[in-house]
Design a protein around this motif. Structure first.
Motif, short mmCIF file in Angstrom:
data_model
loop_
_atom_site.label_atom_id
_atom_site.label_comp_id
_atom_site.label_asym_id
_atom_site.label_seq_id
_atom_site.Cartn_x
_atom_site.Cartn_y
_atom_site.Cartn_z
N PHE A 78 6.96 4.13 7.79
CA PHE A 78 5.90 4.52 6.87
C PHE A 78 6.46 5.04 5.55
N ARG A 82 6.85 3.11 0.86
CA ARG A 82 6.41 3.63 -0.43
C ARG A 82 7.39 3.33 -1.56
N HIS A 86 6.69 2.79 -6.13
CA HIS A 86 6.97 3.87 -7.07
C HIS A 86 8.37 3.79 -7.68
N ARG A 231 4.32 -4.13 2.08
CA ARG A 231 4.60 -2.80 2.66
C ARG A 231 4.82 -2.90 4.16
N ARG A 232 4.07 -3.79 4.82
CA ARG A 232 4.23 -3.94 6.27
C ARG A 232 5.63 -4.47 6.62
N ASP A 366 0.11 14.50 3.69
CA ASP A 366 -0.16 14.29 2.28
C ASP A 366 -0.36 12.80 1.97
N MET A 367 0.45 11.94 2.59
CA MET A 367 0.28 10.50 2.42
C MET A 367 -1.11 10.05 2.86
N HIS A 368 -1.57 10.63 3.96
CA HIS A 368 -2.89 10.26 4.48
C HIS A 368 -4.00 10.76 3.55
N ARG A 370 -3.87 11.50 0.35
CA ARG A 370 -3.86 10.94 -1.00
C ARG A 370 -3.79 9.41 -1.01
N ARG A 371 -3.98 8.76 0.13
CA ARG A 371 -3.87 7.30 0.16
C ARG A 371 -4.86 6.68 -0.83
N GLY A 372 -4.38 5.71 -1.58
CA GLY A 372 -5.20 5.04 -2.57
C GLY A 372 -5.23 5.74 -3.92
N GLN A 373 -4.69 6.96 -4.02
CA GLN A 373 -4.69 7.68 -5.29
C GLN A 373 -3.47 7.31 -6.13
#
Length: 448
Positions: A78, A82, A86, A231-232, A366-368, A370-373
């Motif tokens: 996971f 990311r 980024h 990502r997968r 935090d990843m969960h 803020r997902r999509g932000q």
């Protein structure tokens, strides 16, 4: 300065986002990036400890080791996913959850863990292997191992990735043959089994500490991948490479205890005593190469974490210079630790899990949340504060270590009162930190 796919070129800069023209690579490269550094003796030795020190039978050890490795590998997948989007190291991504200055807590621990602790541990195992293979003095072997590690890490990302790729088939073939030989001679149900639930939890905790110990490095080796990379695929190749290497070699280590044989003050010699001379020589060479494969990641990521502390070095090769400094510090610590490698390694593995568990709880929640932000502005904004992160992490560390730690230097009141509980500090720290962070008010990322 253009870097691109050049291998024999010092990687410029430090922790800045990777420029679009420098993006390259495919997700499959992550398989050997995370397999090669774990095909080494430190991985094997944890399997040895599960039976010889923690009192488990082979099958009990297999279950505990697999559980700990699986949890750490899933989290690694996971976090790795990311990086391409980024283009920054893992510790820089942590600024979103911890705030710019609150992130100094995990970044400092990461620098110490990777640049000092793991670098020293793996350098010792590589030096012992080279000593057994060549007969050269252990200190000279240590100097040779450390010199190669620092050189590769100094050049940076592309040379590190190339080394992991080309050493992978050598390590894979040698350790596969070694594994077949050891399993053929082992008595898998003939030793251990008195460790009980405490030994099981201790083993699972140590395995998690080992595998999740790579989690704070995750995005460091995916940030150069093109932003549109699946990502997968990134998560799958990173997590499966880590899980396969750690689990197979830990099981080989556990099985090796059941073979018996003559013990030695040199752990690498003890492991290879029961192998045919030709295979013992190849295995010792593979152990030395595996130590280098692990430590080039350690010293490279330690340098990135150190630069995340906000220390501004006006050097084009600032990451490279910091990496060389960490290599020198790690050499001194490895030299001092040559006399008691086994005990130091056991304690170090468990201490690692103590801070990574709470850190991981905060980051994953935090990843969960803020997902999509859009979070990129928080990666460099010194005004971004999010005290929920450091508060949750510190609470998770203090409560879990104070109450549940089960170490020779300190044993908390709960394992003293309930000895069979073993060491579940990493799990308690993860749950506490994740729970606090989930309910604590979080600072939104500033626009722009």
């Amino acid at each position: 300065m253009a870097y691109g796919e050049k291998v024999v070129k010092v990687e410029p800069g430090g922790i800045e986002p990777v420029a679009a023209q420098d993006k390259h690579g495919r997700p499959i490269q992550l398989f050997w990036t995370w397999t090669s550094p774990n095909l080494e003796f430190a991985t094997i030795f944890l399997g040895v400890l599960a039976v010889s020190a923690f009192g488990l039978s082979f099958w009990q050890a297999a279950a505990a080791l697999t559980l700990g490795n699986l949890l750490g590998s899933i989290a690694h997948g996971f976090l790795s996913a990311r990086g391409p989007v980024h283009g920054v190291p893992q510790m820089v991504l942590g600024r979103v959850a911890f705030g710019y200055w609150g992130n100094l807590l995990p970044a400092s621990l990461m620098s110490i863990m990777a640049g000092a602790g793991w670098f020293a541990v793996n350098s010792v195992s590589g030096a012992f292997a080279l000593n057994s293979l060549t007969g050269l003095p252990v200190l000279l072997c240590l100097v040779l191992i450390v010199a190669v590690q620092i050189l590769i890490a100094f050049f940076g990302h592309n040379l590190v990735q190339a080394f992991e790729r080309y050493v992978f088939p050598v390590l894979a073939v040698v350790f596969l043959v070694t594994a077949i030989f050891i399993f053929a001679r082992s008595a898998l149900s003939g030793i251990g089994g008195a460790g009980g639930l405490g030994g099981f939890l201790l083993t699972a905790s140590a395995a998690f500490g080992y595998t999740a110990g790579w989690n704070p490095y995750a995005a460091d080796y995916t940030r150069y991948l093109p932003a549109g990379t699946s990502r997968r695929a990134v998560g799958w190749f990173a997590g499966s490479g880590l899980f396969l290497a750690t689990t197979v070699l830990m099981l080989v280590g556990a099985a090796s205890v059941t073979v018996g044989g003559n013990a030695s003050s040199n752990p690498a010699t003890t492991f290879t005593n029961n192998l045919p001379p030709w295979l013992a020589a190849l295995t010792l060479l593979a152990i030395a190469l595996g130590a280098v494969a692990a430590n080039v990641l350690n010293v490279y990521s330690a340098a990135l974490a150190f630069l995340t502390l906000g220390i501004n070095l006006p050097l084009a090769w600032r990451r490279a210079v910091v990496a060389a400094c960490f290599g020198a510090i790690g050499f001194v610590l490895a030299w001092l630790g040559l006399s008691d490698a086994g005990h130091a390694y056991e304690s170090f593995l468990l201490v690692i899990a103590y801070w990574i568990g709470p850190w991981l709880g905060v980051v994953l929640v935090d990843m969960h949340v803020r997902r999509g932000q859009v979070i990129d502005s928080a990666l460099t904004d010194t005004r971004h504060r999010n005290w929920a992160g450091p508060v949750a992490m510190l609470a998770g560390m203090l409560i879990s270590i104070g109450l549940f730690s089960n170490q020779s230097l300190y044993t908390g009141p709960i394992p003293q009162a309930v000895p069979w509980i073993g060491d579940i500090t990493f799990l308690v720290g993860f749950v506490i930190a994740a729970g606090i962070y989930a309910v604590w008010p979080k600072t939104p990322v500033r626009a722009g």
